[in-house]
Design a protein around this motif. Structure first.
Motif, mmCIF file in Angstrom:
data_model
loop_
_atom_site.group_PDB
_atom_site.id
_atom_site.type_symbol
_atom_site.label_atom_id
_atom_site.label_comp_id
_atom_site.label_asym_id
_atom_site.label_seq_id
_atom_site.Cartn_x
_atom_site.Cartn_y
_atom_site.Cartn_z
ATOM 1 N N GLY A 72 -25.773 7.588 26.117
ATOM 2 C CA GLY A 72 -25.342 8.139 24.840
ATOM 3 C C GLY A 72 -25.565 7.103 23.748
ATOM 4 O O GLY A 72 -26.295 6.124 23.944
ATOM 5 N N ILE A 73 -24.901 7.282 22.590
ATOM 6 C CA ILE A 73 -25.158 6.387 21.466
ATOM 7 C C ILE A 73 -24.712 4.946 21.740
ATOM 8 O O ILE A 73 -25.361 4.009 21.288
ATOM 9 N N ARG A 74 -23.672 4.765 22.484
ATOM 10 C CA ARG A 74 -23.233 3.401 22.766
ATOM 11 C C ARG A 74 -24.155 2.712 23.775
ATOM 12 O O ARG A 74 -24.294 1.488 23.763
ATOM 13 N N SER A 75 -24.830 3.480 24.620
ATOM 14 C CA SER A 75 -25.822 2.907 25.541
ATOM 15 C C SER A 75 -26.990 2.325 24.755
ATOM 16 O O SER A 75 -27.548 1.289 25.121
ATOM 17 N N ARG A 76 -27.362 2.995 23.672
ATOM 18 C CA ARG A 76 -28.468 2.507 22.838
ATOM 19 C C ARG A 76 -28.117 1.136 22.234
ATOM 20 O O ARG A 76 -28.972 0.264 22.130
ATOM 21 N N THR A 77 -26.866 0.974 21.852
ATOM 22 C CA THR A 77 -26.442 -0.310 21.287
ATOM 23 C C THR A 77 -26.540 -1.412 22.337
ATOM 24 O O THR A 77 -26.984 -2.526 22.029
ATOM 25 N N ALA A 78 -26.164 -1.119 23.565
ATOM 26 C CA ALA A 78 -26.271 -2.116 24.637
ATOM 27 C C ALA A 78 -27.730 -2.517 24.841
ATOM 28 O O ALA A 78 -28.046 -3.705 25.005
ATOM 29 N N ASP A 79 -28.643 -1.550 24.796
ATOM 30 C CA ASP A 79 -30.073 -1.838 24.948
ATOM 31 C C ASP A 79 -30.585 -2.692 23.782
ATOM 32 O O ASP A 79 -31.361 -3.625 23.972
ATOM 33 N N PHE A 80 -30.170 -2.354 22.573
ATOM 34 C CA PHE A 80 -30.564 -3.089 21.373
ATOM 35 C C PHE A 80 -30.094 -4.538 21.462
ATOM 36 O O PHE A 80 -30.867 -5.474 21.255
ATOM 37 N N MET A 81 -28.833 -4.718 21.808
ATOM 38 C CA MET A 81 -28.263 -6.064 21.899
ATOM 39 C C MET A 81 -28.981 -6.887 22.977
ATOM 40 O O MET A 81 -29.298 -8.060 22.762
ATOM 41 N N GLY A 82 -29.241 -6.268 24.121
ATOM 42 C CA GLY A 82 -29.936 -6.967 25.201
ATOM 43 C C GLY A 82 -31.332 -7.394 24.792
ATOM 44 O O GLY A 82 -31.778 -8.501 25.109
ATOM 45 N N THR A 83 -32.034 -6.526 24.065
ATOM 46 C CA THR A 83 -33.389 -6.849 23.614
ATOM 47 C C THR A 83 -33.368 -7.982 22.597
ATOM 48 O O THR A 83 -34.248 -8.847 22.613
ATOM 49 N N ILE A 84 -32.384 -7.992 21.731
ATOM 50 C CA ILE A 84 -32.303 -9.075 20.742
ATOM 51 C C ILE A 84 -32.135 -10.421 21.440
ATOM 52 O O ILE A 84 -32.764 -11.404 21.073
ATOM 53 N N VAL A 85 -31.336 -10.459 22.477
ATOM 54 C CA VAL A 85 -31.079 -11.707 23.190
ATOM 55 C C VAL A 85 -32.247 -12.086 24.105
ATOM 56 O O VAL A 85 -32.657 -13.241 24.157
#
Length: 186
Positions: A72-85
């Motif tokens: 869902g939308i919060r899963s997308r945030t986890a993916d975004f954060m992981g990619t940034i790091v």
């Protein structure tokens, strides 16, 4: 809409909680919340005291996610954060995270915020969420003349820089040799 939530307080990843967001990540049937979300870049930090607005000039990305039993939308945030790091080392790197790294730098992740526009749970949410995202992106483009900085295709220069960051010395030498051969035959 949720409030603005800081993603990397003290430069460490902090995934938004149900309390932060104002809605549960999943419903009783196991569906994740679907809807739209946006990321903002604000070095001043003053955005946390403001109501989220997708037309704010600090918005760097507008996205959407349907509602399924796995994401869902919060899963997308986890993916975004992981990619940034992690960049391209991330299992499934997200383009918006790579764009953020290339345009703002991984070291500036501490200035990132998320806000959610939750639209509900279940399989019927996807079309509604995508329609709303399209409206938001059109209005943003009409206002600023372009999409937010982390929406869209990744420029080749950013891809190259990110690949170089994760390549070994031997891989870089091989790539350099192949590039010379390519240029000599071109």
């Amino acid at each position: 809409m949720s409030k603005w939530i800081k993603l990397f307080p003290n430069d460490e990843a902090r995934h938004p909680t149900d309390e932060d967001c104002g809605f549960p990540k999943k419903d009783s049937d196991g569906y994740h919340m679907g809807g739209c979300y946006m990321y903002a870049y604000d070095p001043s930090g003053s955005i946390v005291d403001e109501d989220p607005d997708f037309l704010d000039d600090r918005v760097v990305y507008i996205g959407t996610a349907g509602s399924s039993k796995s994401r869902g939308i919060r899963s997308r945030t986890a993916d975004f954060m992981g990619t940034i790091v992690k960049g391209y080392v991330q299992k499934n790197p997200y383009a918006n995270g790579i764009l953020f790294r290339g345009k703002f730098g991984e070291e500036n992740k501490k200035h990132l915020y998320v806000a959610y526009l939750p639209q509900g749970y279940g399989p019927d949410i996807k079309e509604l969420a995508h329609r709303r995202e399209g409206e938001m992106l059109r209005e943003y483009r009409d206002t600023y003349g372009s999409l937010p900085p982390c929406d869209g295709a990744i420029p080749n220069e950013i891809v190259a820089k990110e690949i170089f960051k994760i390549s070994t010395e031997d891989e870089l030498k091989k790539l350099q040799k192949e590039l010379y051969l390519f240029l000599d035959n071109g």
